[in-house]
Write a protein that holds these residues in place. Structure first.
Motif, short mmCIF file in Angstrom:
data_model
loop_
_atom_site.label_atom_id
_atom_site.label_comp_id
_atom_site.label_asym_id
_atom_site.label_seq_id
_atom_site.Cartn_x
_atom_site.Cartn_y
_atom_site.Cartn_z
N ARG A 192 0.83 -1.20 0.00
CA ARG A 192 0.00 0.00 0.00
C ARG A 192 0.87 1.26 0.00
N ASP A 218 -14.98 8.70 8.62
CA ASP A 218 -14.09 8.71 7.45
C ASP A 218 -13.45 7.34 7.26
N THR A 219 -12.99 6.77 8.36
CA THR A 219 -12.32 5.46 8.29
C THR A 219 -13.30 4.37 7.82
N GLY A 263 -14.13 4.99 4.27
CA GLY A 263 -12.93 4.69 3.48
C GLY A 263 -12.75 3.19 3.32
N ILE A 270 -12.66 1.21 -0.10
CA ILE A 270 -11.46 0.45 -0.47
C ILE A 270 -11.78 -1.03 -0.61
N MET A 302 -9.10 8.29 -2.12
CA MET A 302 -8.91 9.29 -1.05
C MET A 302 -10.22 10.03 -0.84
N THR A 303 -10.41 10.49 0.40
CA THR A 303 -11.61 11.25 0.72
C THR A 303 -11.53 12.61 0.05
N ALA A 304 -12.55 12.98 -0.71
CA ALA A 304 -12.60 14.32 -1.30
C ALA A 304 -13.61 15.19 -0.54
N ASN A 305 -14.67 14.57 -0.06
CA ASN A 305 -15.69 15.34 0.64
C ASN A 305 -16.38 14.47 1.70
N ARG A 332 -14.60 7.74 -11.61
CA ARG A 332 -13.66 7.61 -10.48
C ARG A 332 -14.30 8.02 -9.16
N LYS A 333 -15.54 8.49 -9.19
CA LYS A 333 -16.18 9.00 -7.97
C LYS A 333 -17.05 7.93 -7.31
N LEU A 363 -17.66 11.47 -0.36
CA LEU A 363 -17.26 11.28 -1.76
C LEU A 363 -15.80 10.86 -1.75
N ILE A 406 -12.54 9.60 -4.21
CA ILE A 406 -12.08 9.64 -5.62
C ILE A 406 -11.00 8.58 -5.82
N LEU A 439 -7.80 7.09 -7.17
CA LEU A 439 -6.57 7.72 -7.61
C LEU A 439 -6.32 7.36 -9.08
N LYS A 484 -2.24 10.59 -13.31
CA LYS A 484 -1.89 11.83 -12.64
C LYS A 484 -0.93 11.54 -11.50
N LEU A 519 -0.14 13.46 -8.09
CA LEU A 519 -0.66 14.59 -7.33
C LEU A 519 0.38 15.16 -6.39
C1 LIG Z 1 -7.87 1.81 5.32
C2 LIG Z 1 -8.09 3.10 6.10
C3 LIG Z 1 -9.09 4.04 5.44
C4 LIG Z 1 -8.84 5.40 5.98
C5 LIG Z 1 -9.64 6.44 5.21
C6 LIG Z 1 -9.03 7.78 5.47
C7 LIG Z 1 -9.16 8.55 4.21
C8 LIG Z 1 -8.45 9.84 4.32
O1 LIG Z 1 -8.37 10.45 5.34
S1 LIG Z 1 -7.78 10.45 2.89
C9 LIG Z 1 -6.96 11.94 3.47
C10 LIG Z 1 -7.81 13.17 3.27
N1 LIG Z 1 -8.01 13.43 1.86
C11 LIG Z 1 -7.05 14.05 1.14
O2 LIG Z 1 -6.00 14.43 1.60
C12 LIG Z 1 -7.38 14.20 -0.32
C13 LIG Z 1 -6.77 15.49 -0.86
N2 LIG Z 1 -7.29 15.67 -2.23
C14 LIG Z 1 -6.68 15.09 -3.28
O3 LIG Z 1 -5.62 14.48 -3.15
C15 LIG Z 1 -7.34 15.23 -4.62
O4 LIG Z 1 -8.19 16.35 -4.63
C16 LIG Z 1 -8.20 13.98 -4.96
C17 LIG Z 1 -7.29 12.72 -5.07
C18 LIG Z 1 -9.29 13.70 -3.94
C19 LIG Z 1 -8.88 14.20 -6.32
O5 LIG Z 1 -7.91 14.69 -7.20
P1 LIG Z 1 -7.96 14.34 -8.75
O6 LIG Z 1 -7.67 12.90 -8.97
O7 LIG Z 1 -7.09 15.32 -9.44
O8 LIG Z 1 -9.49 14.56 -9.09
P2 LIG Z 1 -10.15 15.62 -10.07
O9 LIG Z 1 -9.75 15.21 -11.47
O10 LIG Z 1 -9.90 17.00 -9.62
O11 LIG Z 1 -11.69 15.30 -9.82
C20 LIG Z 1 -12.27 14.06 -10.24
C21 LIG Z 1 -13.78 14.25 -10.12
O12 LIG Z 1 -14.11 14.39 -8.72
C22 LIG Z 1 -14.77 15.64 -8.49
N3 LIG Z 1 -14.32 16.17 -7.20
C23 LIG Z 1 -13.05 16.25 -6.75
N4 LIG Z 1 -13.04 16.76 -5.50
C24 LIG Z 1 -14.31 17.01 -5.19
C25 LIG Z 1 -14.95 17.54 -4.04
N5 LIG Z 1 -14.25 17.90 -2.94
N6 LIG Z 1 -16.30 17.65 -4.03
C26 LIG Z 1 -17.02 17.27 -5.12
N7 LIG Z 1 -16.48 16.74 -6.24
C27 LIG Z 1 -15.14 16.63 -6.27
C28 LIG Z 1 -14.35 16.53 -9.66
O13 LIG Z 1 -15.30 17.55 -9.90
C29 LIG Z 1 -14.30 15.53 -10.80
O14 LIG Z 1 -15.61 15.25 -11.21
P3 LIG Z 1 -15.93 14.88 -12.77
O15 LIG Z 1 -15.12 13.65 -13.10
O16 LIG Z 1 -17.40 14.65 -12.80
O17 LIG Z 1 -15.46 16.07 -13.56
#
Ligand SMILES: CCCCCCCC(=O)SCCNC(=O)CCNC(=O)[C@H](O)C(C)(C)COP(=O)(O)OP(=O)(O)OC[C@H]1O[C@@H](n2cnc3c(N)ncnc32)[C@H](O)[C@@H]1OP(=O)(O)O
Length: 240
Positions: A86, A161-162, A165, A169, A176-179, A206-207, A229, A231, A233, A237, A239
């Motif tokens: 991972r 979130d976990t 997630g 997964i 990754m969590t986006a929203n 990818r969503k 939401l 996304i 990876l 790309k 990132l």
């Molecule tokens: C096993 C343990 C599980 C633990 C789970 C814990 C999970 C976490 O905590 S993850 C950490 C917190 N999250 C982060 O740090 C993520 C930070 N963000 C990122 O890295 C990037 O923004 C990422 C990967 C989410 C998306 O980036 P990227 O691949 O470039 O996506 P991008 O091309 O901009 O968007 C893809 C689609 O998603 C949509 N989208 C992206 N972000 C959002 C958002 N916040 N809200 C709504 N839609 C969104 C876009 O509009 C796009 O939609 P469409 O395909 O319809 O046009």
């Protein structure tokens, strides 16, 4: 460098055997377990009962382990050790990001498994592949206090979130969590047990859209509901 972890019983059967009980016959461990079993590192499974678990948590855990017997539900193990595959997968997606120093990385551990037993996040997760659902049985310990006597909202957000997630997964791969949207409806008494029930609602490219609710053990109190939401990876790309 990986931290070494104590070799302890990793499965309920192993735990039973260690306690002198008869181990259950071997079953298909399911996709989540299979992926972990390829690792060379022997690690402690933190999602098995320990002395800090309340009666409620033990009872619920036993009920879900029973549901696992026909294969419809799978118990998901949880370790504080890093899974090299991972780490490698994430590094390939985040090539441009500032590298974390080796000594910092060696200290890193999953947030939810970083407290001493019973003080923080005590939980076990179960996954139903057919229904694309994940259930988390969660007992928030005394170090997770927010308002006096109650669980911190951020601690609940972490577990939501976990759980979401893991649900994503388990179903789909690297995300990754986006929203995350959470409605806090009723405070959770510290050290009580809640059930976080999550499901995969929709996949659009990818969503991945997921949702959950958080209820008391007797199901009478809705503590929270949430949507997320995630996304997938994109290998095209890298990132930052
Ligand atoms: C096993 C343990 C599980 C633990 C789970 C814990 C999970 C976490 O905590 S993850 C950490 C917190 N999250 C982060 O740090 C993520 C930070 N963000 C990122 O890295 C990037 O923004 C990422 C990967 C989410 C998306 O980036 P990227 O691949 O470039 O996506 P991008 O091309 O901009 O968007 C893809 C689609 O998603 C949509 N989208 C992206 N972000 C959002 C958002 N916040 N809200 C709504 N839609 C969104 C876009 O509009 C796009 O939609 P469409 O395909 O319809 O046009």
């Amino acid at each position: 460098m990986l931290r070494s972890c104590a070799a302890r019983p990793r499965t309920l059967s192993a735990l039973r055997a260690a306690r002198g009980g008869a181990p259950r016959p071997a079953r298909d461990p399911g996709p989540a377990r299979r992926s972990f079993s390829t690792e060379k590192v022997i690690h402690k499974d933190h999602s098995l009962p320990n002395p800090s678990w309340s009666k409620d948590l033990r009872l619920l855990f036993d009920q879900f382990m029973k549901k696992c017997e026909d294969g419809s539900w799978k118990h998901l193990p949880s370790s504080e050790c890093k899974v090299p595959q991972r780490i490698h997968s994430f590094k390939t997606y985040f090539l441009d990001s500032k590298p974390v120093k080796e000594d910092q990385l060696s200290q890193a551990r999953p947030f939810t498994r970083s407290y001493e037993v019973g003080q923080g996040f005590e939980y076990a997760m179960f996954y139903n592949e057919d229904e694309k659902r994940t259930v988390c049985l969660f007992q928030g310990g005394p170090y997770l206090e927010g308002p006096p006597g109650f669980l911190h909202g951020g601690a609940l957000a972490t577990m939501i979130d976990t759980t979401l997630g893991v649900c994503t997964i388990s179903c789909m791969g690297l995300f990754m969590t986006a929203n995350l949207n959470i409605n806090f409806k009723s405070p959770i008494p510290l050290c009580s047990v809640v059930v976080i029930s999550s499901q995969l609602d929709k996949v659009e490219g990818r969503k991945v859209f997921v949702s959950c609710n958080v209820r008391s053990v007797d199901e009478k109190t809705l503590h929270s509901d949430a949507t997320g939401l995630f996304i997938k990876l994109d290998p095209e790309k890298s990132l930052t």
